[in-house]
Structures are given as C-alpha cells and as structure tokens.
Design an enzyme around this catalytic site. Structure first.
Site, PDB file in Angstrom:
ATOM      1  CB  CYS A  92      -0.902   0.024   1.224  1.00  0.00           C
ATOM      2  SG  CYS A  92      -2.043  -1.351   1.279  1.00  0.00           S
TER       3      CYS A  92
ATOM      4  N   GLY B 184       3.659 -10.060   5.282  1.00  0.00           N
ATOM      5  CA  GLY B 184       3.821  -9.349   6.539  1.00  0.00           C
ATOM      6  C   GLY B 184       3.595  -7.871   6.292  1.00  0.00           C
ATOM      7  N   GLY B 185       3.232  -7.141   7.355  1.00  0.00           N
ATOM      8  CA  GLY B 185       2.968  -5.725   7.168  1.00  0.00           C
ATOM      9  C   GLY B 185       1.920  -5.519   6.095  1.00  0.00           C
ATOM     10  CG  ASP B 186       2.325  -2.119   3.507  1.00  0.00           C
ATOM     11  OD1 ASP B 186       3.410  -2.534   3.979  1.00  0.00           O
ATOM     12  OD2 ASP B 186       2.239  -1.130   2.762  1.00  0.00           O
ATOM     13  CD  GLU B 187       7.094  -6.274   2.126  1.00  0.00           C
ATOM     14  OE1 GLU B 187       7.981  -5.489   1.763  1.00  0.00           O
ATOM     15  OE2 GLU B 187       7.344  -7.408   2.590  1.00  0.00           O
TER      16      GLU B 187
END
Length: 305
Positions: free
Chosen positions: A180, A220-223
């Site tokens: 994102c 993970g995260g926005d990946e």
C-alpha cells in the site's frame, strides 16, 4: 475354564465385564461373529459400555441384533467391512472413522478353544478434539494469522506447483508483489486496530480481483504477493493489475473513518523473466520499487538491466 472360552466368560461374568467397562471414556464394543454360506460373515451386538452407546446412539435393545438391523445400509456396510477385515486378518487392526465424531479404533478377533473366531473386541477412542487441534495448528503454520491468507511458506509451495504446471502446459505465470502507498499514515492517524482491519479488508479485495485457482498471500505488514496461473499472454496480467488498482482506489470506510488508499505493483513473469521461484519474487520486488519511484498507484513489469 479355558482362557480362550470367551462365550463361557460372557455367560458367567457378563455383568462384571459390563461393570468393568462402565466408566471407561473410550468406547467398548463386543460383537459376536456368525458365518453362513448365503450371508457370509455377520456381526451381532453382545456388550457395549455407556460411552459406546452414547456415541453410537444405541441402547441394550441392540443386543443380539446384527449391524444391519440397527443402522442404515451405508453405515452398516462400512462397519461390516471393518469387522470382516479384523476376522480375516487374524490379528488386531487399526481403523480411523471420519465424520462428526472422529474415532480411532483397534479391533481384535477373539478365538475359542477350538481356534474359531467367535467375537471381535473393539475399543474406539474419540480423537475429534485432537484432530481439530492438529488441523488448526497446521492451518496456522501455513496461513497468516491476521488475514487468513497463505503465508510465505504456503506461497512458496503454491509457486513451485504453479511453475511445474506451467512448464508442463507451456503456460505463463505472473508474480505480483504489491504494498500500500503510505500505509504508515493509516496506522499513525487512526491507530493499529484500524490498520489491522484495513489489511483484512485489503486481503479480501485482492482475493476478489483474481480467479479461484490463483493465490493471494500476505508476507507481513502491508506486503502481499499474488500468483496468477494458466496465462497465455502479458495482456491478461495487465488486465488483472488494472482491476486491482481500481478496486483499491475505491473509498475505505472503517470505524466511522472514510479514506482513500492506492497500491503499487511489481510484476515478474515466467518464463520471460525467470524460471526460478526465488528469482521471480526478487524481480517482482525490484519492479515494485520501480513502480513506487515512478509515482506510485501503478504497476511495472521487471526489465533486466
């Protein structure tokens, strides 16, 4: 009395046997064995403990009745086959039944003093909770906890399978690496709880943009990584990528907050870019940085330097 004379044991000590197994949490069944030229092997209920009656939904009225007398044809056929296998094997067998209750059974043939199998002794343990826990742990090992999407481990499995299928069918595979644009601002402005909900909805939107046989995974995260399979040309990848960008441009409404978000996508193709899973992911990641450096909210294909 011979220690193998089970019929004498039942007739003289049946009440004691029933009392002995009464408090067992495992299910206990004792079945008599009959054989005729016309019907073959048949089995009648002799003894059961309360745990067995509860799960099997039987009462002492079943005593003396055949399996097919108390169960529908389908279930009776499965049980008869299981008991016949125990008799014909001449040794204890293990059997696991599936269904609402998952049972792990040991069926032991019992012989009289003449060496004739007169009964089958069955002990079944309810392992439903154990299997459910194993299934849950297995799911957690291969899926992202927050979104329920495949994690990195399952992504690699799907990617290797996709490449093998593409090689056999002479198809293309596309690996899309995306995140994102300015996701940190969502967390900083509305908090991590809103950020987590956003990632869950993001995973759902991405999944709605691809086919059932494709893969959407969260690293993970926005990946996120998407694997598109059974492709014939690059235009198909461009069509899906544009669909994703448009879908993520739609307003997001979370906990009374309305905001907009965009995504950048890097794309690597098999066999054009590489035939190796790790290289495809690396190339897609590099293409993602190119898309972000070019102004974000767009997709870029990897190009070799």
């Amino acid at each position: 009395m011979s220690k193998l004379d089970i019929e004498t044991l039942i007739s003289q000590y049946g009440d004691i046997l029933t009392s002995f197994f009464h408090h067992m949490s495992d299910m206990f069944f004792l079945m008599s064995v009959e054989e005729s030229e016309s019907e073959g092997l048949q089995f009648r209920y002799v003894l059961m403990n309360p745990a067995a009656m509860q799960v099997a939904k039987l009462t002492e009225e079943a005593y003396g009745k055949r399996i097919e007398d108390v169960y529908p044809e389908g279930k009776a056929s499965v049980l008869n086959r299981m008991y016949k296998k125990a008799v014909l094997s001449g040794a204890p067998i293990h059997y696991t039944s599936e269904g609402e209750v998952i049972g792990e059974s040991i069926l032991s043939p019992v012989y009289n003093k003449d060496g004739v199998c007169t009964h089958v002794f069955s002990v079944t343990r309810d392992i439903t909770e154990r299997k459910q826990l194993e299934s849950k742990l297995e799911h957690m090992a291969y899926h992202d906890v927050l979104t329920g999407l495949p994690n990195r481990r399952l992504l690699y499995i799907h990617l290797h399978n996709a490449l093998a299928a593409a090689k056999a069918n002479k198809d293309m595979v596309a690996v899309l690496f995306l995140d994102c644009d300015h996701f940190k601002q969502i967390n900083d402005t509305w908090g991590h709880n809103t950020g987590d909900q956003f990632l869950q909805l993001l995973g759902a939107r991405l999944s709605s943009c691809v086919r059932e046989g494709d893969t959407v995974a969260r690293l993970g995260g926005d990946e996120f990584v998407i694997i598109l399979t059974s492709l014939q040309n690059q235009q198909q990848v461009e069509k899906v990528s544009n669909r994703i960008i448009r879908a993520l441009q739609e307003p997001w409404i979370l906990e009374g907050h309305t905001f907009h978000s965009t995504t950048s996508i890097g794309i690597a193709l098999y066999p054009t870019t590489s035939s190796d899973a790790d290289q495809l992911l690396t190339h897609a990641d590099k293409a993602l940085y190119l898309a972000k450096a070019s102004g974000r909210n767009q997709f870029r294909f990897y190009q070799a330097e």
